[in-house]
Write a protein that holds these residues in place. Structure first.
Motif, PDB file in Angstrom:
ATOM      1  N   THR A 234      50.816 -52.113 -15.225  1.00  0.00           N
ATOM      2  CA  THR A 234      51.037 -53.538 -15.446  1.00  0.00           C
ATOM      3  C   THR A 234      50.638 -53.977 -16.855  1.00  0.00           C
ATOM      4  OG1 THR A 234      48.910 -53.881 -14.326  1.00  0.00           O
ATOM      5  CG2 THR A 234      50.882 -54.295 -13.035  1.00  0.00           C
ATOM      6  N   LEU A 235      50.183 -53.025 -17.677  1.00  0.00           N
ATOM      7  CA  LEU A 235      49.734 -53.383 -19.038  1.00  0.00           C
ATOM      8  C   LEU A 235      50.848 -54.061 -19.840  1.00  0.00           C
ATOM      9  CD1 LEU A 235      47.598 -53.308 -21.309  1.00  0.00           C
ATOM     10  CD2 LEU A 235      48.454 -51.052 -21.928  1.00  0.00           C
ATOM     11  N   LEU A 236      52.045 -53.489 -19.793  1.00  0.00           N
ATOM     12  CA  LEU A 236      53.149 -54.042 -20.579  1.00  0.00           C
ATOM     13  C   LEU A 236      53.440 -55.486 -20.169  1.00  0.00           C
ATOM     14  CD1 LEU A 236      55.389 -53.730 -22.673  1.00  0.00           C
ATOM     15  CD2 LEU A 236      56.858 -52.839 -20.836  1.00  0.00           C
ATOM     16  N   ARG A 237      53.532 -55.694 -18.844  1.00  0.00           N
ATOM     17  CA  ARG A 237      53.794 -57.039 -18.339  1.00  0.00           C
ATOM     18  C   ARG A 237      52.729 -58.023 -18.835  1.00  0.00           C
ATOM     19  NH1 ARG A 237      52.383 -57.763 -12.339  1.00  0.00           N
ATOM     20  NH2 ARG A 237      50.410 -58.275 -13.362  1.00  0.00           N
ATOM     21  N   ASP A 238      51.464 -57.605 -18.768  1.00  0.00           N
ATOM     22  CA  ASP A 238      50.385 -58.503 -19.175  1.00  0.00           C
ATOM     23  C   ASP A 238      50.369 -58.738 -20.681  1.00  0.00           C
ATOM     24  OD1 ASP A 238      49.592 -58.969 -16.597  1.00  0.00           O
ATOM     25  OD2 ASP A 238      48.155 -57.327 -16.560  1.00  0.00           O
ATOM     26  N   LEU A 239      50.678 -57.692 -21.460  1.00  0.00           N
ATOM     27  CA  LEU A 239      50.747 -57.892 -22.918  1.00  0.00           C
ATOM     28  C   LEU A 239      51.863 -58.877 -23.251  1.00  0.00           C
ATOM     29  CD1 LEU A 239      50.233 -54.269 -24.326  1.00  0.00           C
ATOM     30  CD2 LEU A 239      48.637 -56.185 -24.517  1.00  0.00           C
TER      31      LEU A 239
END
Ligand SMILES: [Mn+2]
Length: 328
Positions: A36-41
């Motif tokens: 989920t890192l990409l979504r959160d970034l």
């Protein structure tokens, strides 16, 4: 504009977030995972200062993640502290953030403490120890030295309570945020509300998982496995499965509608890189996976699970060499 912390929700992530929070009191804390890192970034406003803690770079999203990091780093500081292996063919300098602290073997909590040490209460080294113990990264000179400052039993008791309590409801981010606040003020876990009750509950449940594994584990050659674990922690079941059978590799799985979640652990001292193994397999057959050398996980589309299992068995069938120096 506020500073945002994106941290993993396990003990190491929570402790490193507490150490960062102690240095930057006004931060806002978000919990995330590699997937989920990409979504959160993408959700973070350009211009925000971002501190990323204990999140591995997901290989399949690497280019997009880097692109977003580059964009954010043009406008403000992006600090990234981590200890997971980098994706293949990636060098430390390829990671486009303003500051990248990366070391394998030490916990993210230790790296965070060391980075901010000059501005921190020196007794927050306890929080670094709890994070390090939570991630089994205890063999570093920093941890060995810092353990001398305290009573080992007390430090391990606090670390055990904290890890068990945080594992009780892994997605309870409201609670985890409260724990970060308390740890940032150097409150020991035994003084944090609910820690003891949650830890006892999680530990009882873990012994139930252990009983379940004893009953249902299957061993094929070097691989011990528990398929479709009905409840409880997959990573702990994977670990118990090798403990119970004597196999070198332990695996536990859980099936949802579309995917099978897989957790894999190795016996301490066995020389196999599970991160590389899983990344290699998912690259060939599909799904996503990775982690650490000694502890990794994957998520595989249901229809590919049989292929996954066959491939895994083949790759670990030769006798695995041992290295007595490896403690995990
Ligand atoms: Mn970690």
């Amino acid at each position: 504009m506020v500073t945002k912390i994106l941290a993993h929700g396990d003990t190491d992530g929570v402790c490193s977030a507490a150490l960062a929070k102690a240095s930057f009191p006004d931060v806002e804390i978000w919990f995330t995972r590699p997937v989920t890192l990409l979504r959160d970034l993408n959700e973070i406003e350009v211009g925000t200062t971002v501190i990323i803690l204990d999140i591995a770079i997901n290989e399949t999203q690497k280019n997009q993640i880097f692109e977003r990091m580059r964009e954010l780093a043009l406008h403000n500081e992006i600090l990234y502290i981590d200890h997971h292996p980098l994706p293949p063919d990636t060098l430390k300098r390829d990671v486009p953030v303003t500051q990248f602290v990366h070391e394998i073997g030490a916990s993210t909590s230790e790296l965070t403490f060391r980075l901010f040490q000059s501005s921190l209460d020196p007794d927050l080294d306890r929080v670094a120890l709890w994070g390090a113990i939570g991630d089994y990264c205890e063999e570093t000179p920093f941890v060995l030295e810092t353990l001398n400052k305290y009573n080992r039993h007390t430090i391990y008791m606090e670390a055990g309570l904290l890890s068990q309590a945080l594992g009780e409801v892994p997605g309870d981010y409201h609670y985890k945020r409260d724990v970060v606040e308390a740890l940032a003020k150097n409150t020991p876990p035994t003084e944090i509300p609910e820690i003891i009750e949650r830890a006892v509950k999680a530990t009882k449940r873990e012994w139930e998982t252990w009983e379940y594994v004893k009953k249902h584990v299957m061993k094929e050659g070097n691989l011990a496995m528990v398929l479709d674990l009905p409840s409880g922690s997959l990573s702990k079941a994977a670990f118990h499965s090798l403990g119970i059978t004597g196999a070198d590799i332990g695996m536990a799985t859980r099936r949802s509608e579309k995917e099978v979640d897989i957790s894999i652990r190795r016996r301490a001292g066995v020389r196999i890189d599970l991160n590389e193994l899983l990344r290699g397999i998912v690259e060939r057959i599909g799904g996503s996976g990775g982690g650490h050398e000694g502890a990794a996980g994957a998520s595989i589309p249901v229809e590919l699970f049989d292929t996954f299992l066959e491939t895994l068995k083949k790759e670990i069938s030769p006798v695995l060499p041992r290295d007595a120096g490896l403690r995990r």
